[in-house]
Design a protein around this motif. Structure first.
Motif, short mmCIF file in Angstrom:
data_model
loop_
_atom_site.label_atom_id
_atom_site.label_comp_id
_atom_site.label_asym_id
_atom_site.label_seq_id
_atom_site.Cartn_x
_atom_site.Cartn_y
_atom_site.Cartn_z
N ARG A 152 9.33 -50.40 31.36
CA ARG A 152 10.46 -50.76 30.49
C ARG A 152 11.78 -50.47 31.19
NH1 ARG A 152 12.23 -50.36 25.08
NH2 ARG A 152 10.47 -51.71 24.55
N ARG A 153 11.88 -49.33 31.83
CA ARG A 153 13.14 -48.97 32.49
C ARG A 153 13.51 -49.97 33.58
NH1 ARG A 153 15.02 -45.53 36.69
NH2 ARG A 153 17.07 -44.66 36.21
N GLY A 154 12.50 -50.43 34.33
CA GLY A 154 12.76 -51.43 35.35
C GLY A 154 13.27 -52.73 34.73
N LEU A 155 12.66 -53.14 33.63
CA LEU A 155 13.08 -54.36 32.95
C LEU A 155 14.49 -54.23 32.39
CD1 LEU A 155 9.70 -55.02 31.11
CD2 LEU A 155 10.68 -56.49 32.89
N MET A 156 14.80 -53.08 31.78
CA MET A 156 16.09 -52.94 31.14
C MET A 156 17.21 -52.61 32.12
SD MET A 156 15.33 -49.47 28.94
CE MET A 156 16.99 -49.00 28.46
N ARG A 157 16.89 -52.37 33.38
CA ARG A 157 17.92 -52.30 34.43
C ARG A 157 18.20 -53.68 35.01
NH1 ARG A 157 15.69 -48.92 38.82
NH2 ARG A 157 17.80 -48.89 39.71
N HIS A 158 17.15 -54.49 35.18
CA HIS A 158 17.35 -55.82 35.75
C HIS A 158 17.98 -56.81 34.76
CE1 HIS A 158 14.60 -54.41 38.94
NE2 HIS A 158 15.17 -55.34 39.67
N HIS A 159 17.71 -56.62 33.47
CA HIS A 159 18.23 -57.60 32.51
C HIS A 159 19.76 -57.59 32.43
CE1 HIS A 159 16.83 -60.13 28.89
NE2 HIS A 159 18.01 -60.53 29.30
N PRO A 160 20.40 -56.42 32.22
CA PRO A 160 21.87 -56.45 32.21
C PRO A 160 22.46 -56.80 33.58
CG PRO A 160 21.06 -54.19 32.11
CD PRO A 160 19.87 -55.07 31.91
N LEU A 161 21.73 -56.51 34.64
CA LEU A 161 22.18 -56.94 35.97
C LEU A 161 22.41 -58.45 35.98
CD1 LEU A 161 22.54 -56.97 39.06
CD2 LEU A 161 20.05 -56.86 39.27
N GLY B 249 16.66 -59.44 24.70
CA GLY B 249 15.99 -58.52 25.61
C GLY B 249 16.42 -57.07 25.48
N THR B 250 15.90 -56.25 26.39
CA THR B 250 16.21 -54.82 26.43
C THR B 250 17.18 -54.55 27.58
OG1 THR B 250 14.26 -54.37 27.80
CG2 THR B 250 13.99 -54.19 25.43
N HIS B 251 18.13 -53.65 27.36
CA HIS B 251 19.21 -53.44 28.32
C HIS B 251 19.58 -51.97 28.43
CE1 HIS B 251 19.61 -57.46 26.57
NE2 HIS B 251 20.10 -57.85 27.73
N ALA B 252 20.03 -51.58 29.63
CA ALA B 252 20.54 -50.24 29.88
C ALA B 252 22.05 -50.32 30.12
CB ALA B 252 19.86 -49.64 31.11
#
Length: 235
Positions: free
Chosen positions: A91-100, A204-207
Motif C-alpha cells: 500500500r505504501r508503495g502505491l500511495m507514494r507513486h499515485h500522488p507522484l 486512489g490512495t495517496h501520501a
C-alpha cells in the motif's frame, strides 16, 4: 454496498468487518480497507483473520459495482466478523507513486498543455500517458523532473472532497482529468487536492508529497502521433 474506508484514510491498515456473502472464491464485506484494482492503480493484498485462522487475500476487484475479495480457500470461512489487514509495504508503495503522477501531470500540463489520458500504478514503478505532448529535448525532460521533485520535496498535504458530477464537469482546473471518461452511472466525484499544486477527480490512495521520495524518469515511449508514455520510479 461495501463501505470504502480507504477513501477517507489511506493510512488505515486494519479494520473489523462482517462477511456478507461467500460465493466460490469471492467474499464481500460490509466495509473494507482493501483498494480494488481501478483507476490505473493495482489492488491491495493482505489477510483476513477469523477465529484464529489466517486467510490470504490475493486479489481485490470491482464486479457489478461490488468490491470482491478473492481467496484460494474462501470455502473455509463463514459469515460473521473478521479482522482485515492490508500488506502495508505494498500500500505504501502505491500511495507514494499515485500522488507522484498527480504532481508530474500538473507540471507537464502547466508547461505544455498536455492532458493525462491514463496511468498504471504499481508498488515500485508507475507510468503516465499524455495526449498531444510534443517531442521534447532531453533538457526539457530534465526540467520536468527537477520541477516535479522540487514540488514533492515541499511537502504538500492531501485533502479529499466529494462533489456532484455536474460540478466536476464545469469546475475550473479539472479539464485535464478524465471526468468525461467515467461511466454515466457515476454521479458523485471524489476530488483529490494536493494543496497549491493540483486538484483531480480520483479514487486512489495517496501520501503527503513529502513521503514520496525522489522521482527518476526511466523511459519515454511514443504511442501514435504526439502521444507519450512516461515511465517513472522512485529512487
Amino acid at each position: 454496498m461495501t463501505k470504502e474506508l480507504f477513501l477517507n484514510d489511506s493510512y488505515q491498515t486494519m479494520c473489523k468487518a462482517n462477511i456478507l456473502s461467500i460465493e466460490g472464491d469471492k467474499v464481500i464485506l460490509n466495509q473494507t480497507i482493501f483498494y480494488p484494482t481501478g483507476g490505473g492503480q493495482e489492488c491491495d493484498i493482505g489477510t483476513f483473520i477469523q477465529e484464529g485462522e489466517v486467510f490470504e487475500v490475493f486479489q481485490v476487484k470491482r464486479e457489478s459495482g461490488k468490491i470482491i475479495h478473492f481467496f484460494k480457500n474462501a470455502d473455509q470461512m463463514k459469515l460473521g466478523e473478521v479482522t482485515a489487514e492490508i500488506d502495508w509495504e505494498r500500500r505504501r508503495g502505491l500511495m507514494r507513486h499515485h500522488p507522484l503522477l498527480h504532481v508530474l501531470g500538473a507540471v507537464v500540463y502547466r508547461r505544455y498543455g498536455a492532458l493525462c489520458t491514463g496511468n498504471k500504478i504499481y508498488p515500485r514503478k508507475a507510468r503516465i500517458d499524455f495526449n498531444q505532448l510534443q517531442d521534447l529535448t532531453e533538457d526539457q525532460y530534465d526540467e520536468i523532473v527537477i520541477e516535479t521533485n522540487q514540488i514533492i520535496e515541499e511537502g504538500h498535504p492531501i485533502k479529499y472532497q466529494l462533489i456532484s458530477r455536474s460540478e466536476a464537469e464545469t469546475r475550473h482546473g479539472l479539464v485535464k482529468t478524465a471526468v468525461n471518461l467515467l461511466p454515466p452511472t457515476v454521479t458523485e466525484i471524489r476530488l483529490v487536492n494536493i494543496e497549491s499544486v493540483d486538484e483531480q477527480a480520483c479514487g486512489g490512495t495517496h501520501a503527503n508529497t513529502k513521503e514520496i521520495g525522489k522521482m527518476k524518469l526511466v523511459k519515454v515511449s511514443t504511442k501514435g502521433k504526439n502521444n507519450k508514455w512516461l515511465e517513472v520510479e522512485l529512487v
